[in-house]
Design a protein around this motif. Structure first.
Motif, mmCIF file in Angstrom:
data_model
loop_
_atom_site.group_PDB
_atom_site.id
_atom_site.type_symbol
_atom_site.label_atom_id
_atom_site.label_comp_id
_atom_site.label_asym_id
_atom_site.label_seq_id
_atom_site.Cartn_x
_atom_site.Cartn_y
_atom_site.Cartn_z
ATOM 1 N N ARG A 107 0.739 -1.433 -0.064
ATOM 2 C CA ARG A 107 0.433 -0.277 0.376
ATOM 3 C C ARG A 107 0.484 1.174 -0.271
ATOM 4 N N ALA A 108 2.049 1.527 -0.770
ATOM 5 C CA ALA A 108 3.151 1.797 -0.400
ATOM 6 C C ALA A 108 1.921 3.216 -1.655
ATOM 7 N N PHE A 109 1.450 3.405 -2.507
ATOM 8 C CA PHE A 109 0.366 4.395 -3.673
ATOM 9 C C PHE A 109 -1.208 4.274 -2.992
ATOM 10 N N GLU A 110 -1.403 4.113 -1.657
ATOM 11 C CA GLU A 110 -2.895 3.709 -1.513
ATOM 12 C C GLU A 110 -3.478 5.512 -1.365
ATOM 13 N N SER A 137 -3.354 7.054 -4.073
ATOM 14 C CA SER A 137 -3.830 7.830 -5.339
ATOM 15 C C SER A 137 -4.562 6.643 -5.716
ATOM 16 N N ARG A 138 -5.627 7.120 -6.264
ATOM 17 C CA ARG A 138 -6.834 6.808 -7.413
ATOM 18 C C ARG A 138 -6.093 5.818 -8.841
ATOM 19 N N PHE A 139 -4.759 7.001 -9.475
ATOM 20 C CA PHE A 139 -4.070 5.991 -10.566
ATOM 21 C C PHE A 139 -2.900 6.235 -10.729
ATOM 22 N N ILE A 140 -1.954 5.175 -10.973
ATOM 23 C CA ILE A 140 -0.863 5.308 -10.877
ATOM 24 C C ILE A 140 -0.982 5.375 -12.153
ATOM 25 N N VAL A 144 4.890 7.360 -11.832
ATOM 26 C CA VAL A 144 4.793 8.384 -11.498
ATOM 27 C C VAL A 144 3.131 8.907 -11.044
ATOM 28 N N GLY A 145 2.521 10.175 -10.710
ATOM 29 C CA GLY A 145 1.335 10.526 -9.896
ATOM 30 C C GLY A 145 0.511 10.036 -8.426
#
Length: 395
Positions: free
Chosen positions: A108-111, A113-116, A159-160
């Motif tokens: 969950r490092a990108f949790e 963010s809706r979009f990767i 990104v993002g």
């Protein structure tokens, strides 16, 4: 919070991302190695984290009193890294970077963010006055005379998400181009990551061609590409329509006024197999009075992705410039040829990316737990250096 140290950093990478197995099975191609590959490989990684860009500096670390505090199990001297890197298979390092990204997503490092997104771009590095290897490409001055040589490569980064993670490169071969190298890189990276890892690919206008856009769509991703004069009919149609209309939305973002124009019913050009093209124009009013305007195209419908989300995806393209190229060249040695050999240059670039990815995950995710602000990158490096100095001081 425990004091920062290189050993704790190494333990984090081993516990969370399987660093130990990678160090033991790294693709060492030496016939009769005298120094364990794990010592030389970790010497590369921790050296690049500490912003030591030359083999001379990393070898000095390997001989220093602070070697054990840096997590380097065995000392090494002159030419050991050059001999090792010439014979190191780059595939295990590429697989390690992919494994780190996939585990980071599962953890969950990108949790937030809706979009990767994935961003692709090309750059140059490792300049020299003379041609040193078969991958050296001539550089020309304003009169088209050869003024030196250098290497060129394409790079891909996540990104993002608030966490830019560059994870693979593709050098340009003889007679190669950024466009061709980036297509190979996109194919390899998306196959390795899997179809559900990312949502979109953001690129500059050079990639806004039907073959590249079809490649992205075939991999289950949405392209977000800069629209420039290389597509004159679509560009003129978008400019003519948006100039005659008020913006569809106006936002205040980080103290700046951002106007957005958005339409998803533009005609596709002849070779593009899309029913229609969506075009977004943004006009960014900066505090100094300057205005930044750009056009972007995609196949994402307005019902699935709003104008503001698409604007943020377009702006995430700059992460490959600022968080990947600038950081890796300025601080971690991507611009420097530690050993001018084709395989060494490739391996070193991949190890620089591995050092950046592990450092950012440790500093911005693991150490940030709680409500405190994360350490800056330079503060993190200083803390590691101080921990080495404390162990290196004679007792």
């Amino acid at each position: 919070m425990p004091a920062l140290s290189a050993r704790r950093f190494k333990a984090f990478a081993a516990r969370r991302f399987g660093l130990g197995r990678y160090l033991e099975h790294c693709g060492d191609g030496r016939v009769k190695p005298q120094i364990p590959a794990r010592a030389l490989l970790w010497g590369h990684v921790i050296g690049y984290v500490l912003r030591e860009c030359s083999y001379l500096a990393i070898e000095a670390l390997g001989r220093s009193r602070g070697r054990r505090a840096a997590g380097i199990a065995r000392g090494f001297g002159d030419d050991a890294l050059a001999y090792f890197s010439e014979r190191l298979d780059p595939l295990p390092t590429r697989l390690m970077l992919i494994s780190v990204l996939r585990r980071a997503k599962r953890n969950r490092a990108f949790e937030n963010s809706r979009f990767i997104g994935l961003a692709l771009d090309g750059t140059g590095s490792c300049r020299s006055r003379k041609k040193r290897c078969e991958l050296c490409r001539p550089r020309h001055d304003a009169t088209r005379r050869i003024c030196g040589y250098g290497h060129q490569l394409s790079l891909i980064t996540v990104v993002g998400t608030g966490l830019s993670l560059p994870f693979d490169i593709e050098p340009y071969g003889p007679g190669d181009s950024e466009y061709s190298a980036s297509r190979r890189l996109l194919d390899r990276a998306t196959r390795a990551l899997g179809i559900r890892f990312a949502d979109y690919v953001v690129v500059d206008g050079e990639y806004a061609t039907a073959p590249f856009l079809h490649d992205v769509c075939a991999r289950g991703l949405h392209p977000v590409a800069r629209l420039k004069g290389n597509l004159p009919v679509l560009f003129a149609a978008a400019r003519g329509r948006f100039d005659a209309l008020p913006p569809t939305a106006v936002h205040q973002i980080d103290g700046e006024k951002v106007e957005l124009w958005d339409a998803d019913d533009f005609d596709a050009w002849k070779d593009l197999r899309w029913p229609a093209v969506r075009v977004l124009r943004y006009r960014q009013h900066r505090p100094d009075g300057s205005i930044c305007e750009a056009y972007w195209l995609t196949n994402w419908s307005k019902q699935k992705v709003g104008s503001l989300s698409l604007y943020r995806m377009a702006k995430s393209r700059w992460e490959v410039e600022n968080q990947a190229f600038n950081d890796s060249k300025t601080h971690h040695g991507l611009e420097h040829a530690a050993h001018h050999h084709p395989n060494s240059l490739l391996v070193n670039a991949l190890l620089i990316l591995l050092a950046i990815v592990l450092e950012r995950l440790y500093r911005l995710r693991f150490l940030r737990r709680g409500i405190h602000q994360p350490r800056s990158a330079i503060d993190f490096v200083r803390a590691l250096r101080l921990s080495l100095a404390a162990h290196a001081a004679p007792g």
